[in-house]
Write a protein that holds these residues in place. Structure first.
Motif, PDB file in Angstrom:
ATOM      1  N   PRO A  52       0.838  -1.213   0.000  1.00  0.00           N
ATOM      2  CA  PRO A  52       0.000   0.000   0.000  1.00  0.00           C
ATOM      3  C   PRO A  52       0.869   1.257   0.000  1.00  0.00           C
ATOM      4  CG  PRO A  52       0.142  -0.859   2.223  1.00  0.00           C
ATOM      5  CD  PRO A  52       0.880  -1.833   1.337  1.00  0.00           C
ATOM      6  N   VAL A  53       0.231   2.393  -0.251  1.00  0.00           N
ATOM      7  CA  VAL A  53       0.955   3.660  -0.279  1.00  0.00           C
ATOM      8  C   VAL A  53       1.232   4.093   1.164  1.00  0.00           C
ATOM      9  CG1 VAL A  53       0.907   6.053  -1.026  1.00  0.00           C
ATOM     10  CG2 VAL A  53      -0.097   4.289  -2.476  1.00  0.00           C
ATOM     11  N   LEU A  54       2.528   4.051   1.536  1.00  0.00           N
ATOM     12  CA  LEU A  54       2.948   4.363   2.902  1.00  0.00           C
ATOM     13  C   LEU A  54       4.026   5.435   2.907  1.00  0.00           C
ATOM     14  CD1 LEU A  54       3.300   0.748   4.386  1.00  0.00           C
ATOM     15  CD2 LEU A  54       1.346   2.310   4.624  1.00  0.00           C
ATOM     16  N   LEU A  55       3.967   6.284   3.928  1.00  0.00           N
ATOM     17  CA  LEU A  55       4.920   7.365   4.131  1.00  0.00           C
ATOM     18  C   LEU A  55       5.420   7.279   5.569  1.00  0.00           C
ATOM     19  CD1 LEU A  55       5.948   9.988   2.686  1.00  0.00           C
ATOM     20  CD2 LEU A  55       3.995  11.154   3.706  1.00  0.00           C
ATOM     21  N   CYS A  56       6.706   7.566   5.792  1.00  0.00           N
ATOM     22  CA  CYS A  56       7.286   7.505   7.138  1.00  0.00           C
ATOM     23  C   CYS A  56       7.741   8.899   7.556  1.00  0.00           C
ATOM     24  CB  CYS A  56       8.466   6.540   7.153  1.00  0.00           C
ATOM     25  SG  CYS A  56       9.218   6.335   8.783  1.00  0.00           S
ATOM     26  N   LEU A  57       7.443   9.256   8.796  1.00  0.00           N
ATOM     27  CA  LEU A  57       7.800  10.541   9.374  1.00  0.00           C
ATOM     28  C   LEU A  57       8.563  10.287  10.666  1.00  0.00           C
ATOM     29  CD1 LEU A  57       7.414  13.669   9.783  1.00  0.00           C
ATOM     30  CD2 LEU A  57       5.248  13.083  10.906  1.00  0.00           C
ATOM     31  N   SER A  58       9.644  11.021  10.869  1.00  0.00           N
ATOM     32  CA  SER A  58      10.426  10.921  12.102  1.00  0.00           C
ATOM     33  C   SER A  58      10.143  12.145  12.961  1.00  0.00           C
ATOM     34  CB  SER A  58      11.916  10.841  11.762  1.00  0.00           C
ATOM     35  OG  SER A  58      12.689  10.750  12.931  1.00  0.00           O
ATOM     36  N   VAL A  59       9.710  11.900  14.217  1.00  0.00           N
ATOM     37  CA  VAL A  59       9.356  12.995  15.120  1.00  0.00           C
ATOM     38  C   VAL A  59      10.129  12.844  16.427  1.00  0.00           C
ATOM     39  CG1 VAL A  59       7.483  14.160  16.356  1.00  0.00           C
ATOM     40  CG2 VAL A  59       7.026  13.091  14.139  1.00  0.00           C
ATOM     41  N   VAL A 130      -0.396   3.853  10.777  1.00  0.00           N
ATOM     42  CA  VAL A 130      -0.638   2.410  10.832  1.00  0.00           C
ATOM     43  C   VAL A 130       0.388   1.692  11.701  1.00  0.00           C
ATOM     44  CG1 VAL A 130      -1.877   2.299   8.634  1.00  0.00           C
ATOM     45  CG2 VAL A 130       0.612   2.000   8.659  1.00  0.00           C
ATOM     46  N   ASP A 131       1.482   2.382  12.022  1.00  0.00           N
ATOM     47  CA  ASP A 131       2.502   1.766  12.866  1.00  0.00           C
ATOM     48  C   ASP A 131       3.423   2.848  13.417  1.00  0.00           C
ATOM     49  OD1 ASP A 131       3.743  -0.329  14.149  1.00  0.00           O
ATOM     50  OD2 ASP A 131       4.439  -1.318  12.317  1.00  0.00           O
ATOM     51  N   THR A 132       3.998   2.588  14.573  1.00  0.00           N
ATOM     52  CA  THR A 132       5.014   3.469  15.150  1.00  0.00           C
ATOM     53  C   THR A 132       6.190   2.614  15.593  1.00  0.00           C
ATOM     54  OG1 THR A 132       4.084   3.361  17.377  1.00  0.00           O
ATOM     55  CG2 THR A 132       3.327   5.180  15.970  1.00  0.00           C
ATOM     56  N   HIS A 133       7.386   3.188  15.505  1.00  0.00           N
ATOM     57  CA  HIS A 133       8.611   2.484  15.884  1.00  0.00           C
ATOM     58  C   HIS A 133       9.500   3.423  16.674  1.00  0.00           C
ATOM     59  CE1 HIS A 133       7.742  -0.770  13.024  1.00  0.00           C
ATOM     60  NE2 HIS A 133       7.319   0.196  12.232  1.00  0.00           N
ATOM     61  N   PRO A 134       9.863   3.070  17.922  1.00  0.00           N
ATOM     62  CA  PRO A 134      10.836   3.886  18.635  1.00  0.00           C
ATOM     63  C   PRO A 134      12.188   3.805  17.921  1.00  0.00           C
ATOM     64  CG  PRO A 134      10.193   1.956  19.957  1.00  0.00           C
ATOM     65  CD  PRO A 134       9.415   1.913  18.679  1.00  0.00           C
ATOM     66  N   ALA A 135      12.859   4.945  17.801  1.00  0.00           N
ATOM     67  CA  ALA A 135      14.150   4.998  17.116  1.00  0.00           C
ATOM     68  C   ALA A 135      15.023   6.037  17.802  1.00  0.00           C
ATOM     69  CB  ALA A 135      13.959   5.324  15.634  1.00  0.00           C
ATOM     70  N   GLY A 136      15.750   5.623  18.838  1.00  0.00           N
ATOM     71  CA  GLY A 136      16.591   6.561  19.582  1.00  0.00           C
ATOM     72  C   GLY A 136      15.745   7.618  20.249  1.00  0.00           C
ATOM     73  N   ASP A 137      16.067   8.889  19.998  1.00  0.00           N
ATOM     74  CA  ASP A 137      15.301   9.976  20.601  1.00  0.00           C
ATOM     75  C   ASP A 137      14.135  10.430  19.721  1.00  0.00           C
ATOM     76  OD1 ASP A 137      16.778  11.239  18.630  1.00  0.00           O
ATOM     77  OD2 ASP A 137      17.709  12.708  19.959  1.00  0.00           O
ATOM     78  N   THR A 139      10.522   8.983  17.248  1.00  0.00           N
ATOM     79  CA  THR A 139       9.569   7.929  16.915  1.00  0.00           C
ATOM     80  C   THR A 139       9.322   8.001  15.423  1.00  0.00           C
ATOM     81  OG1 THR A 139       8.484   8.017  19.072  1.00  0.00           O
ATOM     82  CG2 THR A 139       7.214   7.056  17.269  1.00  0.00           C
ATOM     83  N   LEU A 140       9.357   6.845  14.763  1.00  0.00           N
ATOM     84  CA  LEU A 140       9.015   6.777  13.342  1.00  0.00           C
ATOM     85  C   LEU A 140       7.535   6.448  13.239  1.00  0.00           C
ATOM     86  CD1 LEU A 140      12.053   4.710  12.011  1.00  0.00           C
ATOM     87  CD2 LEU A 140      11.807   7.200  12.165  1.00  0.00           C
ATOM     88  N   LEU A 141       6.794   7.303  12.543  1.00  0.00           N
ATOM     89  CA  LEU A 141       5.377   7.062  12.291  1.00  0.00           C
ATOM     90  C   LEU A 141       5.229   6.606  10.851  1.00  0.00           C
ATOM     91  CD1 LEU A 141       5.495   9.460  14.493  1.00  0.00           C
ATOM     92  CD2 LEU A 141       3.094   9.682  13.962  1.00  0.00           C
ATOM     93  N   VAL A 142       4.623   5.471  10.649  1.00  0.00           N
ATOM     94  CA  VAL A 142       4.332   4.985   9.300  1.00  0.00           C
ATOM     95  C   VAL A 142       2.863   5.289   9.051  1.00  0.00           C
ATOM     96  CG1 VAL A 142       4.265   3.002   7.757  1.00  0.00           C
ATOM     97  CG2 VAL A 142       6.071   3.178   9.493  1.00  0.00           C
ATOM     98  N   GLY A 143       2.611   6.048   7.995  1.00  0.00           N
ATOM     99  CA  GLY A 143       1.248   6.459   7.694  1.00  0.00           C
ATOM    100  C   GLY A 143       0.770   5.935   6.357  1.00  0.00           C
ATOM    101  N   HIS A 144      -0.478   5.497   6.338  1.00  0.00           N
ATOM    102  CA  HIS A 144      -1.133   5.116   5.087  1.00  0.00           C
ATOM    103  C   HIS A 144      -1.675   6.398   4.462  1.00  0.00           C
ATOM    104  CE1 HIS A 144      -4.655   3.450   2.739  1.00  0.00           C
ATOM    105  NE2 HIS A 144      -3.604   2.861   2.221  1.00  0.00           N
ATOM    106  N   VAL A 145      -1.256   6.710   3.245  1.00  0.00           N
ATOM    107  CA  VAL A 145      -1.709   7.924   2.569  1.00  0.00           C
ATOM    108  C   VAL A 145      -3.163   7.702   2.136  1.00  0.00           C
ATOM    109  CG1 VAL A 145      -1.346   9.493   0.634  1.00  0.00           C
ATOM    110  CG2 VAL A 145       0.635   8.493   1.811  1.00  0.00           C
ATOM    111  N   VAL A 146      -4.057   8.570   2.640  1.00  0.00           N
ATOM    112  CA  VAL A 146      -5.482   8.415   2.354  1.00  0.00           C
ATOM    113  C   VAL A 146      -6.019   9.488   1.412  1.00  0.00           C
ATOM    114  CG1 VAL A 146      -5.964   7.127   4.471  1.00  0.00           C
ATOM    115  CG2 VAL A 146      -6.120   9.635   4.488  1.00  0.00           C
ATOM    116  N   TRP A 147      -5.223  10.537   1.185  1.00  0.00           N
ATOM    117  CA  TRP A 147      -5.617  11.601   0.253  1.00  0.00           C
ATOM    118  C   TRP A 147      -4.366  12.373  -0.114  1.00  0.00           C
ATOM    119  CZ3 TRP A 147      -5.221  16.926   0.158  1.00  0.00           C
ATOM    120  CH2 TRP A 147      -5.997  17.587  -0.817  1.00  0.00           C
ATOM    121  N   MET A 148      -4.323  12.897  -1.346  1.00  0.00           N
ATOM    122  CA  MET A 148      -3.191  13.722  -1.772  1.00  0.00           C
ATOM    123  C   MET A 148      -3.594  14.596  -2.940  1.00  0.00           C
ATOM    124  SD  MET A 148      -0.824  10.797  -3.447  1.00  0.00           S
ATOM    125  CE  MET A 148      -1.468   9.752  -4.732  1.00  0.00           C
TER     126      MET A 148
END
Length: 169
Positions: A52-59, A130-137, A139-148
């Motif tokens: 699926p169409v997924l995007l990852c953001l680091s926060v 759709v998912d989160t992953h701790p990564a050091g300091d 968090t990686l958020l994996v998002g399903h793109v629902v509109w663009m």
């Protein structure tokens, strides 16, 4: 199997200088927590999948935006043109007021998730986490793109390189 070699730890300040040589696009990431809009400038964004169409953001975990976006479960991405340097600088300022961050920035609310999206962007995306992953300091958020959406006649892209905003035609 190769033998383990003692390697000194990488200095975080040196790492920042090295990774600063990697030019990246600049975005504003937004979410909505109840009636309060949250926004931050981000360049740590990565396309993950087409099916699926997924995007990852680091926060950063310490950022105010972190808890708001994790709790909301939805977020928007506004890809900035070079003309948006002031917006990018404002939304990357630590300690800015929490309320009214977007008052002077033209925006609308996304049709799929209701998150704020900046009007003068090169492209816009709305995501559901759709998912989160701790990564050091961070968090990686994996998002399903629902509109663009994209701009019909995009201008120059805003980029971040060696600690400064610049333009990329």
């Amino acid at each position: 199997m190769s033998e383990a070699v003692d390697v000194p730890d990488v200095d975080p300040d040196e790492y920042r200088q090295v990774i600063g040589r990697f030019a990246s696009g600049v975005t504003v990431v937004t979410t909505r927590d109840g009636r309060l809009d949250h926004a931050m400038t981000a360049n740590a964004l990565m396309s993950v999948s087409l099916d699926p169409v997924l995007l990852c953001l680091s926060v950063e975990c310490e950022a105010r935006f972190h808890d708001a976006v994790v709790e909301a479960g939805v977020w928007g991405v506004s890809i900035l043109p070079s003309s948006a340097r002031a917006t990018a600088a404002w939304l990357s300022t630590r300690g800015r007021p929490l309320h009214g961050q977007l008052e002077r920035i033209p925006h609308t609310y996304g049709p799929a998730t209701g998150v704020p999206l900046l009007d003068d962007s090169l492209a816009l995306l709305e995501c559901r986490t759709v998912d989160t992953h701790p990564a050091g300091d961070h968090t990686l958020l994996v998002g399903h793109v629902v509109w663009m959406a994209t701009t019909e006649h995009p201008g120059d892209a805003l980029v971040y390189y060696r600690g400064q905003f610049g333009a990329l035609p």
